[in-house]
Structures are given as structure tokens and as C-alpha cells.
Write a protein that holds these residues in place. Structure first.
Motif, PDB file in Angstrom:
ATOM      1  N   LYS A   1       1.550  -7.236   4.558  1.00 36.20           N
ATOM      2  CA  LYS A   1       2.311  -6.789   3.375  1.00 36.20           C
ATOM      3  C   LYS A   1       2.957  -5.426   3.627  1.00 36.20           C
ATOM      4  CE  LYS A   1      -0.568  -9.258   0.115  1.00 36.20           C
ATOM      5  NZ  LYS A   1      -1.783  -9.117  -0.627  1.00 36.20           N
ATOM      6  N   ARG A   2       3.979  -5.169   2.837  1.00 30.01           N
ATOM      7  CA  ARG A   2       4.580  -3.834   2.860  1.00 30.01           C
ATOM      8  C   ARG A   2       3.993  -3.014   1.713  1.00 30.01           C
ATOM      9  NH1 ARG A   2      10.575  -1.849   4.325  1.00 30.01           N
ATOM     10  NH2 ARG A   2       9.981  -3.085   6.134  1.00 30.01           N
ATOM     11  N   LEU A   3       3.516  -1.813   2.061  1.00 31.29           N
ATOM     12  CA  LEU A   3       2.972  -0.909   1.047  1.00 31.29           C
ATOM     13  C   LEU A   3       4.081   0.047   0.624  1.00 31.29           C
ATOM     14  CD1 LEU A   3       0.066  -0.263  -0.157  1.00 31.29           C
ATOM     15  CD2 LEU A   3      -0.010   1.606   1.486  1.00 31.29           C
ATOM     16  N   PHE A   4       4.488  -0.058  -0.634  1.00 26.11           N
ATOM     17  CA  PHE A   4       5.495   0.848  -1.201  1.00 26.11           C
ATOM     18  C   PHE A   4       4.729   2.005  -1.837  1.00 26.11           C
ATOM     19  CE2 PHE A   4       7.587  -3.187  -0.772  1.00 26.11           C
ATOM     20  CZ  PHE A   4       8.897  -2.871  -0.420  1.00 26.11           C
ATOM     21  N   LEU A   5       4.886   3.188  -1.268  1.00 24.52           N
ATOM     22  CA  LEU A   5       3.980   4.303  -1.607  1.00 24.52           C
ATOM     23  C   LEU A   5       4.720   5.520  -2.142  1.00 24.52           C
ATOM     24  CD1 LEU A   5       1.036   5.598  -1.233  1.00 24.52           C
ATOM     25  CD2 LEU A   5       1.843   6.324   1.038  1.00 24.52           C
ATOM     26  N   THR A   6       4.238   6.032  -3.268  1.00 25.87           N
ATOM     27  CA  THR A   6       4.716   7.350  -3.725  1.00 25.87           C
ATOM     28  C   THR A   6       3.501   8.207  -4.066  1.00 25.87           C
ATOM     29  OG1 THR A   6       6.100   8.580  -5.290  1.00 25.87           O
ATOM     30  CG2 THR A   6       5.067   6.589  -6.152  1.00 25.87           C
ATOM     31  N   THR A   7       3.513   9.461  -3.603  1.00 22.44           N
ATOM     32  CA  THR A   7       2.394  10.372  -3.874  1.00 22.44           C
ATOM     33  C   THR A   7       2.952  11.740  -4.272  1.00 22.44           C
ATOM     34  OG1 THR A   7       2.154  11.273  -1.627  1.00 22.44           O
ATOM     35  CG2 THR A   7       1.028   9.184  -2.083  1.00 22.44           C
ATOM     36  N   THR A   8       2.080  12.603  -4.731  1.00 15.06           N
ATOM     37  CA  THR A   8       2.541  13.896  -5.263  1.00 15.06           C
ATOM     38  C   THR A   8       3.253  14.734  -4.207  1.00 15.06           C
ATOM     39  OG1 THR A   8       0.557  13.829  -6.662  1.00 15.06           O
ATOM     40  CG2 THR A   8       1.800  15.890  -6.633  1.00 15.06           C
ATOM     41  N   ASN A   9       2.663  14.813  -3.013  1.00 14.94           N
ATOM     42  CA  ASN A   9       3.213  15.730  -2.004  1.00 14.94           C
ATOM     43  C   ASN A   9       3.561  15.075  -0.669  1.00 14.94           C
ATOM     44  OD1 ASN A   9       2.550  18.391  -3.518  1.00 14.94           O
ATOM     45  ND2 ASN A   9       0.621  17.285  -3.534  1.00 14.94           N
ATOM     46  N   GLY A  10       2.715  14.146  -0.228  1.00 16.34           N
ATOM     47  CA  GLY A  10       2.866  13.585   1.114  1.00 16.34           C
ATOM     48  C   GLY A  10       4.190  12.868   1.315  1.00 16.34           C
ATOM     49  N   THR A  11       4.578  12.065   0.332  1.00 14.48           N
ATOM     50  CA  THR A  11       5.814  11.304   0.505  1.00 14.48           C
ATOM     51  C   THR A  11       7.039  12.234   0.397  1.00 14.48           C
ATOM     52  OG1 THR A  11       5.683  10.597  -1.832  1.00 14.48           O
ATOM     53  CG2 THR A  11       4.869   9.064  -0.180  1.00 14.48           C
ATOM     54  N   ARG A  12       6.888  13.333  -0.355  1.00 16.32           N
ATOM     55  CA  ARG A  12       7.963  14.342  -0.426  1.00 16.32           C
ATOM     56  C   ARG A  12       8.127  15.040   0.930  1.00 16.32           C
ATOM     57  NH1 ARG A  12       7.707  19.075  -2.616  1.00 16.32           N
ATOM     58  NH2 ARG A  12       5.479  18.868  -3.027  1.00 16.32           N
ATOM     59  N   ALA A  13       6.988  15.311   1.590  1.00 18.39           N
ATOM     60  CA  ALA A  13       7.038  15.950   2.919  1.00 18.39           C
ATOM     61  C   ALA A  13       7.744  15.030   3.910  1.00 18.39           C
ATOM     62  CB  ALA A  13       5.623  16.279   3.392  1.00 18.39           C
TER      63      ALA A  13
ATOM     64  N   GLU B   1       7.168 -10.975  -3.871  1.00 17.74           N
ATOM     65  CA  GLU B   1       6.012 -10.441  -4.593  1.00 17.74           C
ATOM     66  C   GLU B   1       4.693 -10.550  -3.812  1.00 17.74           C
ATOM     67  OE1 GLU B   1       6.272 -11.723  -8.629  1.00 17.74           O
ATOM     68  OE2 GLU B   1       4.333 -10.792  -9.098  1.00 17.74           O
ATOM     69  N   ASN B   2       4.542 -11.677  -3.094  1.00 17.20           N
ATOM     70  CA  ASN B   2       3.282 -11.872  -2.358  1.00 17.20           C
ATOM     71  C   ASN B   2       3.247 -11.089  -1.046  1.00 17.20           C
ATOM     72  OD1 ASN B   2       5.192 -13.390  -1.046  1.00 17.20           O
ATOM     73  ND2 ASN B   2       3.829 -15.133  -0.633  1.00 17.20           N
ATOM     74  N   LYS B   3       4.317 -10.352  -0.755  1.00 17.13           N
ATOM     75  CA  LYS B   3       4.378  -9.577   0.497  1.00 17.13           C
ATOM     76  C   LYS B   3       4.466  -8.085   0.219  1.00 17.13           C
ATOM     77  CE  LYS B   3       4.635 -12.764   3.753  1.00 17.13           C
ATOM     78  NZ  LYS B   3       3.546 -12.917   4.688  1.00 17.13           N
ATOM     79  N   ARG B   4       4.206  -7.679  -1.024  1.00 15.19           N
ATOM     80  CA  ARG B   4       4.348  -6.259  -1.326  1.00 15.19           C
ATOM     81  C   ARG B   4       3.161  -5.745  -2.128  1.00 15.19           C
ATOM     82  NH1 ARG B   4       8.498  -7.425  -6.088  1.00 15.19           N
ATOM     83  NH2 ARG B   4       6.934  -7.498  -7.732  1.00 15.19           N
ATOM     84  N   LEU B   5       2.893  -4.447  -1.945  1.00 12.60           N
ATOM     85  CA  LEU B   5       1.908  -3.761  -2.780  1.00 12.60           C
ATOM     86  C   LEU B   5       2.541  -2.453  -3.216  1.00 12.60           C
ATOM     87  CD1 LEU B   5      -1.297  -4.217  -0.582  1.00 12.60           C
ATOM     88  CD2 LEU B   5      -1.032  -5.104  -2.916  1.00 12.60           C
ATOM     89  N   ARG B   6       2.392  -2.134  -4.489  1.00 11.38           N
ATOM     90  CA  ARG B   6       2.912  -0.850  -4.971  1.00 11.38           C
ATOM     91  C   ARG B   6       1.738   0.112  -5.116  1.00 11.38           C
ATOM     92  NH1 ARG B   6       6.287  -4.043  -9.346  1.00 11.38           N
ATOM     93  NH2 ARG B   6       8.291  -4.186  -8.298  1.00 11.38           N
ATOM     94  N   ALA B   7       1.850   1.247  -4.439  1.00 13.00           N
ATOM     95  CA  ALA B   7       0.797   2.258  -4.506  1.00 13.00           C
ATOM     96  C   ALA B   7       1.404   3.554  -5.015  1.00 13.00           C
ATOM     97  CB  ALA B   7       0.178   2.460  -3.124  1.00 13.00           C
ATOM     98  N   GLY B   8       0.880   4.052  -6.121  1.00 13.88           N
ATOM     99  CA  GLY B   8       1.466   5.250  -6.716  1.00 13.88           C
ATOM    100  C   GLY B   8       0.401   6.223  -7.174  1.00 13.88           C
TER     101      GLY B   8
END
Ligand code: MLT
Length: 238
Positions: A96-108, A62-69
Motif C-alpha cells: 500500500k501507499r502511505l499518504f502521510l502528513t505530520t506536524t514537522n517531519g513532512t514540512r522538513a 482505496e484498497n491500496k492506500r492508507l491515510r496517516a495524519g
């Protein structure tokens, strides 16, 4: 080195892959990725789907992650961050590891993740990506704009033009979109912020009070970082 520009992930060929794919989402996913990695994030792991992001990130301390959505420009519920590059300060992201989901960029990113080399580019790290391509000269390069839900995005096309234009003396033009992107960038290069303010996604972000993000995303060549995929969906600083 033969360069092709595709304005959306949907427009990329489905029967071939390039030696190197460069994913571009200036507003804002690839600007955020460059900022987080430059700030010392261990990696950025991209997901097109929030459920998968949640289950994969659970496996991380938990202390090594960030969730970005983000969806539609807004922060997703249950995430630590949205998709603002300005939130990715070294104090927050270092180690930290950034766990990222976005509308278009992560799909690309997902669309081209099987290419042998996958990079991300934005205006802020354009020169670093240009230098990488100049040095490595991959045989076939795709510059892939993320667009918006399948449609064209002005700012991604301009950034593709900024990259291709800087390589024009050593590259072969793969499609007409390359010439159009170079012409687009030369028209706006000294007024990128004006361009972003007029673009549809720029206007969406302005309605969400993200003027400071637009300003930051319009900065050119301020970060020397090349985000490169080390395993499918996982980007690290080169
Ligand atoms: C996207 O992936 O569509 C974006 O990066 C949207 C945004 O957060 O501005």
C-alpha cells in the motif's frame, strides 16, 4: 564529503541545495517512514497539508492506500492511522501507499525536496543511512532535523550526531552544529530512551500514552532500510 547539520527546516539555507539531504524526525515521522517501507509499503507520500493529502489520495485505489495524519502528536480525523510507527505492521502496510502528513517531519521533507538525493533517517535505520553515505560520498550533505514548530529538538540533533559521528573519519565538518551534535550523541548514546523522556516532544508523547513509541524510536540500527525520494514527496525503499 562535507556535512552540515541544520536543526530545523527553517534554518536551512534558501539560496543553495546540497547534493544529498537527509531529513530526520526521530519522534516520530522518519521512524514511521522507515518502518512502513521496511514492512513492504509500496511508498510513503508526504504532505505538509491535509487537504492536499486528501485530494491526492482520492486518486489512489482505496484498497491500496492508507491515510496517516498527525498534529500535535494526535491522529487527525478522517485518517486510518496517526503517526505511530508501531501501527505500520507488514500485515497492514504491505503493497500500500502511505499518504502521510505530520506536524514537522513532512514540512522538513518539503523544504529540501528539490535536492538531487533526499533520504530520511531515524535511530532505527541509522546504520543503513550511514552505509549509503559512506558508499556514495555525496559532495555536500545536509542533515536536517525537523524540530518542533521552528524550534530545536534534542532527539533529532542526537540522531544527526549519530550519523555524522559514524562518518567522522571520511567527512569534512561543514558547520559547528556537526561537532555539537556528535558531542550530544556521545553523551546520551547508551541512554537514548532517558533522553527522549526528558525532551519536550518526548514528554508530549508520554502525556498521550505513547511510551511504547518512545521505546521503539530509541532502538538503534534495527532496520536495514534507506528511504529515498523517487519523485518530489514520494519515498521508496532503496
Ligand atoms: C512531527 O512531524 O512533528 C512528528 O513526527 C510528531 C509526532 O507524531 O510525534
Amino acid at each position: 564529503m562535507k556535512i552540515f547539520v541544520y536543526h530545523t527546516p527553517e534554518l536551512t539555507p534558501t539560496d543553495s541545495l546540497p547534493h544529498c539531504a537527509v531529513v530526520i524526525d526521530v519522534l516520530r515521522a522518519t521512524t514511521t517512514i522507515a518502518t512502513a517501507l521496511h514492512g513492504g509499503a509500496e511508498a510513503v507520500q508526504a504532505f505538509s497539508n491535509m487537504d492536499l493529502l486528501r485530494s491526492e489520495s482520492e486518486k489512489w485505489p482505496e484498497n491500496k492506500r492508507l491515510r496517516a495524519g498527525e498534529r500535535g502528536g494526535k491522529q487527525l480525523e478522517g485518517c486510518d492511522l496517526g503517526n505511530s510507527p508501531l501501527d505500520c505492521t507488514p500485515e497492514l502496510v504491505k503493497g500500500k501507499r502511505l499518504f502521510l502528513t505530520t506536524t514537522n517531519g513532512t514540512r522538513a521533507l518539503e523544504r529540501v525536496q528539490s535536492a538531487p538525493v533526499v533520504l530520511t533517517a531515524a535511530q532505527i535505520n541509522r546504520q543503513a543511512v550511514v552505509d549509503y553515505l559512506r558508499q556514495k560520498q555525496p559532495e555536500v550533505v545536509w542533515l536536517v532535523g525537523s524540530g518542533w514548530e521552528g524550534g530545536y529538538s534534542l532527539e533529532d540533533a542526537a540522531c544527526a550526531g549519530a550519523i555524522a559521528g559514524a562518518l567522522s573519519h571520511i567527512m569534512e565538518v561543514g558547520n559547528d552544529e556537526v561537532i555539537a551534535a556528535i558531542a550530544l550523541y556521545s553523551q546520551w548514546e547508551n541512554r537514548l530512551l532517558d533522553m527522549f523522556r526528558q525532551s519536550t516532544h518526548g514528554q508530549r508523547l508520554l502525556r498521550l500514552n505513547c511510551e511504547a513509541d518512545l521505546r521503539f524510536c530509541a532502538e538503534t540500527d534495527i532496520l536495514e532500510v534507506v528511504p529515498i525520494q523517487k519523485e518530489p514527496g514520494v519515498l521508496v525503499a532503496l
